[in-house]
Design a protein around this motif. Structure first.
Motif, mmCIF file in Angstrom:
data_model
loop_
_atom_site.group_PDB
_atom_site.id
_atom_site.type_symbol
_atom_site.label_atom_id
_atom_site.label_comp_id
_atom_site.label_asym_id
_atom_site.label_seq_id
_atom_site.Cartn_x
_atom_site.Cartn_y
_atom_site.Cartn_z
ATOM 1 N N GLU A 268 -12.564 3.512 3.638
ATOM 2 C CA GLU A 268 -11.732 3.063 2.517
ATOM 3 C C GLU A 268 -12.467 2.034 1.670
ATOM 4 O O GLU A 268 -12.391 2.041 0.441
ATOM 5 C CB GLU A 268 -10.405 2.505 3.054
ATOM 6 N N PHE B 238 -7.675 -3.058 -5.127
ATOM 7 C CA PHE B 238 -8.191 -2.529 -3.857
ATOM 8 C C PHE B 238 -7.108 -1.938 -2.955
ATOM 9 O O PHE B 238 -7.395 -1.070 -2.138
ATOM 10 C CB PHE B 238 -8.962 -3.628 -3.112
ATOM 11 N N GLN C 262 0.821 -1.214 0.000
ATOM 12 C CA GLN C 262 0.000 0.000 0.000
ATOM 13 C C GLN C 262 0.848 1.254 0.000
ATOM 14 O O GLN C 262 0.569 2.194 -0.724
ATOM 15 C CB GLN C 262 -0.895 0.031 1.223
ATOM 16 N N SER D 22 -15.547 3.623 -6.331
ATOM 17 C CA SER D 22 -14.643 3.843 -7.463
ATOM 18 C C SER D 22 -14.573 2.657 -8.406
ATOM 19 O O SER D 22 -14.406 2.826 -9.606
ATOM 20 C CB SER D 22 -13.242 4.144 -6.941
ATOM 21 N N LEU D 23 -14.674 1.463 -7.859
ATOM 22 C CA LEU D 23 -14.423 0.276 -8.685
ATOM 23 C C LEU D 23 -15.696 -0.366 -9.240
ATOM 24 O O LEU D 23 -15.624 -1.142 -10.190
ATOM 25 C CB LEU D 23 -13.629 -0.766 -7.883
ATOM 26 N N GLN E 145 -11.336 8.441 -8.124
ATOM 27 C CA GLN E 145 -11.931 9.176 -7.006
ATOM 28 C C GLN E 145 -12.737 10.368 -7.483
ATOM 29 O O GLN E 145 -13.493 10.952 -6.720
ATOM 30 C CB GLN E 145 -10.844 9.656 -6.055
ATOM 31 N N ALA F 189 -13.462 2.441 -2.204
ATOM 32 C CA ALA F 189 -13.093 1.427 -3.201
ATOM 33 C C ALA F 189 -14.321 0.980 -3.990
ATOM 34 O O ALA F 189 -14.272 0.857 -5.220
ATOM 35 C CB ALA F 189 -12.437 0.230 -2.504
ATOM 36 N N PHE G 1 -6.685 1.780 -2.115
ATOM 37 C CA PHE G 1 -7.721 2.497 -1.369
ATOM 38 C C PHE G 1 -7.538 2.404 0.138
ATOM 39 O O PHE G 1 -8.235 3.107 0.886
ATOM 40 C CB PHE G 1 -9.111 1.975 -1.760
#
Length: 352
Positions: free
Chosen positions: A322, A289, A212, A329-330, A225, A326, A292
């Motif tokens: 988070e 993922f 990350q 956004s996904l 985002q 995610a 995020f």
DNA sequence: TGGGATT
């Protein structure tokens, strides 16, 4: 000498191990102990002082992961006097330390043949007892330890267990003989494979963290985002409704029953990912993922025989915000030729 | 279009 003696938590050894012969070598079987189920955060010094309180220690070693240095939760103690070893078993076996109940027993002699003999078993009938599981496996060799994992709340079997054989070769035979087989009377076949190392979980979390921190510095789905997160959208997605309902919902009270996995094993927000390709693997989920936030687990669901992805998977994220970001956004994100559907996992009632 | 579970 080596940190991998035994290859993992091992069970009770032979109460009277083989003598080493008449060439003057010491008989370690009466002085050498293995200690299992130590708290993860116990240090070598604490380990030594606990067992040193019983008597003179010749040597002791808390076994740690070679790469991460994390405790593997077990260790060895070699006393100078066999009486002290005996005393350590009598006084320290079963001692409760934090959430663990430690196990102290004689160690089996170190040998390559007893390494990696630990099996992970899943798909067991919930009604199968530990004894029945042992009976099933005992045809392949001598069982050192066995365990069935129980649901913390109900005490019911989770259908998952462990079997440690005395010898690696016995474990291999058990996999050949039992993996994919139905135990007598069972409706579903069981899966039998070599168990992961107990440290792998923490190692994985460590890697996640490393990934990350680097992924955040580079490109990734963070660009999406621009599709700003909105609680009402998320609630609509979670409930599978199209229109925004003007009901005022404060905080997360409206999300009861959605996503949050309460199980003792890894709490977090469980996310359902649909429309993955048959070739999809875990790495694609980490990549999607990870940027995020904190991802604790990813899983691609595969067909048992073809090993191809069945088109969906699951991701667990620690933090609600988070996870929500995610999903926002996904969901609808185009991955190759496919458009992903991403939502909080809801508890599907399987039909009666 | 809904699994597996790692002491």
């Amino acid at each position: 000498m080596e940190s991998q003696v035994g290859g993992g938590p091992a069970g009770p050894a032979l109460p009277n191990g083989p003598l080493l012969g008449t060439n003057g070598a010491t008989d370690d079987s009466k002085t050498n102990l293995i200690v299992n189920y130590l708290p993860q955060n116990m240090t070598q010094d604490e380990f030594k002082s606990l067992f040193g309180s019983i008597g003179d220690i010749e040597s002791c070693k808390l076994v740690r992961d070679k790469i991460t240095g994390q405790s593997l939760g077990y260790g060895f103690v070699n006393y100078s006097d066999p009486n002290d070893a005996d005393k350590a078993i009598n006084t320290l076996n079963g001692l409760k330390l934090q959430t663990k109940t430690i196990k102290v027993s004689y160690a089996r002699p170190s040998s390559a043949s007893i390494r990696d003999a630990n099996l992970y078993v899943s798909g067991l009938p919930k009604t199968m007892s530990q004894k029945e599981m042992e009976q099933l496996f005992s045809q392949y060799g001598r069982i050192i330890t066995s365990r069935i994992l129980l649901d913390q709340a109900t005490g019911v079997s989770r259908g998952v267990g462990f079997i440690r054989f005395d010898k690696r070769i016995e474990a291999e035979e058990a996999i050949k003989g039992l993996n994919g087989q139905k135990p007598l009377g069972a409706a579903e076949p069981i899966t039998v494979k070599f168990a992961n190392n107990p440290s792998q979980k923490t190692g994985q979390a460590l890697l996640t963290h490393l990934y990350q921190s680097s992924a955040r510095r580079y490109a990734g789905p963070l660009h999406h985002q621009t599709q700003r997160f909105r609680l009402d959208n998320l609630l609509n997605m979670a409930y599978g409704v199209k229109r925004f309902s003007p009901i005022a919902i404060d905080g997360m009270s409206g999300l009861a029953g959605v996503g949050l996995s309460g199980g003792a094993a890894g709490a977090g927000w469980c996310i359902f990912v649909y429309n993955l390709s048959p070739e999809a693997d875990e790495s694609v989920l980490w990549q999607l993922f990870g940027p995020f936030g904190a991802v604790t687990n990813v899983k691609v669901i595969r067909d048992f025989t073809t090993n191809k992805c069945k088109g969906f998977g699951f991701v667990t994220m620690t933090n609600y915000d988070e996870a929500a970001m995610a999903i926002a956004s996904l969901n609808g994100y185009r991955l190759g030729e496919r458009v992903l559907q991403v939502s909080f996992k809801t508890s599907k009632q399987h039909k009666a």
